[in-house]
Design an enzyme around this catalytic site. Sequence first.
Site, PDB file in Angstrom:
ATOM      1  N   TYR A  39     -10.874   0.596  10.713  1.00  0.00           N
ATOM      2  CA  TYR A  39     -12.103   0.942   9.970  1.00  0.00           C
ATOM      3  C   TYR A  39     -12.417  -0.040   8.852  1.00  0.00           C
ATOM      4  CZ  TYR A  39      -8.570   3.473   7.178  1.00  0.00           C
ATOM      5  OH  TYR A  39      -7.460   3.808   6.447  1.00  0.00           O
ATOM      6  N   LYS A  40     -11.567  -1.053   8.676  1.00  0.00           N
ATOM      7  CA  LYS A  40     -11.823  -2.054   7.634  1.00  0.00           C
ATOM      8  C   LYS A  40     -12.624  -3.211   8.256  1.00  0.00           C
ATOM      9  CE  LYS A  40      -7.938  -0.336   4.989  1.00  0.00           C
ATOM     10  NZ  LYS A  40      -6.494  -0.329   4.822  1.00  0.00           N
ATOM     11  N   ASP A  82       2.233  -4.842   8.749  1.00  0.00           N
ATOM     12  CA  ASP A  82       1.019  -4.044   8.609  1.00  0.00           C
ATOM     13  C   ASP A  82      -0.151  -5.024   8.483  1.00  0.00           C
ATOM     14  OD1 ASP A  82      -1.156  -2.529   7.753  1.00  0.00           O
ATOM     15  OD2 ASP A  82       0.100  -1.104   6.649  1.00  0.00           O
ATOM     16  N   ARG A 109     -12.095  -5.180  -6.857  1.00  0.00           N
ATOM     17  CA  ARG A 109     -11.787  -5.818  -5.583  1.00  0.00           C
ATOM     18  C   ARG A 109     -13.090  -6.089  -4.826  1.00  0.00           C
ATOM     19  NH1 ARG A 109      -8.121  -2.884  -1.023  1.00  0.00           N
ATOM     20  NH2 ARG A 109      -9.947  -1.585  -0.964  1.00  0.00           N
ATOM     21  N   PHE A 126       0.866  -1.180   0.000  1.00  0.00           N
ATOM     22  CA  PHE A 126       0.000   0.000   0.000  1.00  0.00           C
ATOM     23  C   PHE A 126       0.909   1.238   0.000  1.00  0.00           C
ATOM     24  CE2 PHE A 126      -2.922   3.114   1.832  1.00  0.00           C
ATOM     25  CZ  PHE A 126      -4.069   2.835   1.122  1.00  0.00           C
TER      26      PHE A 126
HETATM   27  C1  LIG Z   1      -5.880   0.895   4.508  1.00  0.00           C
HETATM   28  C2  LIG Z   1      -4.404   0.822   4.645  1.00  0.00           C
HETATM   29  C3  LIG Z   1      -3.683   1.857   5.262  1.00  0.00           C
HETATM   30  C4  LIG Z   1      -4.408   3.086   5.686  1.00  0.00           C
HETATM   31  O1  LIG Z   1      -3.604   4.011   6.328  1.00  0.00           O
HETATM   32  P1  LIG Z   1      -4.278   5.324   6.924  1.00  0.00           P
HETATM   33  O2  LIG Z   1      -3.187   5.982   7.652  1.00  0.00           O
HETATM   34  O3  LIG Z   1      -5.424   4.887   7.790  1.00  0.00           O
HETATM   35  O4  LIG Z   1      -4.811   6.127   5.795  1.00  0.00           O
HETATM   36  C5  LIG Z   1      -2.325   1.687   5.434  1.00  0.00           C
HETATM   37  N1  LIG Z   1      -1.696   0.573   5.001  1.00  0.00           N
HETATM   38  C6  LIG Z   1      -2.364  -0.431   4.391  1.00  0.00           C
HETATM   39  C7  LIG Z   1      -1.646  -1.643   3.953  1.00  0.00           C
HETATM   40  C8  LIG Z   1      -3.736  -0.318   4.185  1.00  0.00           C
HETATM   41  O5  LIG Z   1      -4.384  -1.281   3.571  1.00  0.00           O
END
Ligand SMILES: *Cc1c(COP(=O)(O)O)cnc(C)c1O
Length: 413
Positions: free
Chosen positions: A223-224, A198, A372, A126
Site C-alpha cells: 500500500y506504499k 523488510d 517526512r 519500524f
Molecule cells: C509500513 C511498514 C510496516 C507495516 O506493517 P503492517 O503489518 O502492514 O501494518 C511494517 N514494517 C515496516 C518497516 C513498515 O514500514
Amino acid sequence: MQINRDNAEERDSCDPLGEFRDEFVLRPGLIYLDGNSLGPMHVSVRERMQACIEDEWANDLIASWNTAGWYDMPLRLGARIAPLIGADANDVVVTDSTSINLFKVLAAAIRLNPGRKVIVSERSNFPTDLYMVEGLSAFAGKGHELRLIDRPEDVAQAIDDSVAVVMLTHVNYRTGRVHDMADITRMAHEAGALVVWDLAHSTGALPVDLAGADADFAVGCTYKYLNGGPGAPAFVYVAPRLQTVAEQPLSGWFGHSRPFAFDPSFEPAKTIHRFLTGTPPVLSMTALEPALAIWDRVDIAAIRAKSVELCEYFIALVEQECAGFGLELASPRDSARRGSQVSFRHENAYAVMQALISRDVVGDFRAPDIMRFGFAPLYIGFVDVFDAVATLSDILQSNAWRDDRFQVRSAVT
Ligand SMILES: *Cc1c(COP(=O)(O)O)cnc(C)c1O
C-alpha cells in the site's frame, strides 16, 4: 544547480515518467508527498472494483474462485511484484499483512537455525518488526534474545556465531537510510545466520535484488510505493532453496499441498504456497492488481534515477529557501544511501506538518521530531517539489504553524 520554477517546469517537460501522473487519482492542487505511507489510487481501480463486486461477486458468486481467477491471486500478484525485487515469479506470494508475514518468516528462520538464540535488528526499525520478534520469542522462542544496534553501520559488529537471524528493514522508515543488502546478507551467511529483509520502503522505490544478494526471506508492503490501497495485503519472498524446508507456524489450509483434499492432517506445500495461511482478501487484491500492472511499463532504474533527482532538488531547495528556521536534514545526504524519501527534523515538526497539510502539501510526521516527505516518481514532478518548498518556506517565515489548530494531535500522524 539553478533553482527556479521555470527550471522545474523544464525538467517536468522532458521527464520520461511524466505520462504516468494522469494514471493516478490526485485532486488538482494537491501535492502528495506521502505515497510512502499510502499510495494514491490508480484510475482503473474504480471500474475494476465495480466489475468485481457486480459481475464476480454479486452475479457469479462462488464460481468466481475458478472463473475470475480469485484462487490464483496470491501467486499471480506475487509474480507481478517479483521483478521489482529481483525474484523469480514463483518465489513471491501476496498474503496477509507485513506484520503477520514477519511472524511467519521469523519463525521459519529461527527453526532453521535451532542452536542459536540471537536475533539482530535495529532499534530504529519500524516498531511492528521489533514487536513481532518480541511476541514470537515470548510464545514460541526458547530463550531468544533481540540484539539491537543503534547505528546502521554497527551491523557487522553485531553479527557473530550466536546469531540465528538478522532482521532488517532495507530502507529505514524514518530517515530513509538504505542498508547494503548484498554485503549484510553475505556477512550474515558467513557467520551462519539467516537474513530477513523488510522491503516496505524499498519495493517500487528503488531496485532490489534479493536473488542476487542470496537473501533468505523478505516481506514487504503493497500500500506504499505499490499503491495497492489502504490495508492491501503484503508479500513474502522465500529463497527457492528454502521453500521445501522452511516451516512456518500459521499452517492454514491455503498452505497445504492439496487444500481441497480436506485432509485432516497438515502437509505443507513444497512451494511458496506454504507461506499462505487462509482465504485471500479478494476485494483488496482486486484493487491491488491494476496498481501492480502499471509496473509492466515502468523501468525501475528510471524510477530510481528520477527519485534521486527529486530528493536532491528538494534538499537543495529547502536548504536554500528555509535556512535559519531550525530544519536539520535527518536523511543521508549521499543519495546512494537514501531511499525515496527525505526527512527533516524540526522542534515543531508536528505543527509545521499540519500547516503544510492544511495547504495541500501532504507529508507526514514521525515522533518525536521528524517531518517526512516521500517522493514517488510515478506521480510527483519537479514543479511539485518547487511548490512544496515555497509553501514550507512561507509557513516558516509567517509563523503560520503557530496557529492553535495545528497543535492538536490526531490518532494517525
Ligand atoms: C509500513 C511498514 C510496516 C507495516 O506493517 P503492517 O503489518 O502492514 O501494518 C511494517 N514494517 C515496516 C518497516 C513498515 O514500514
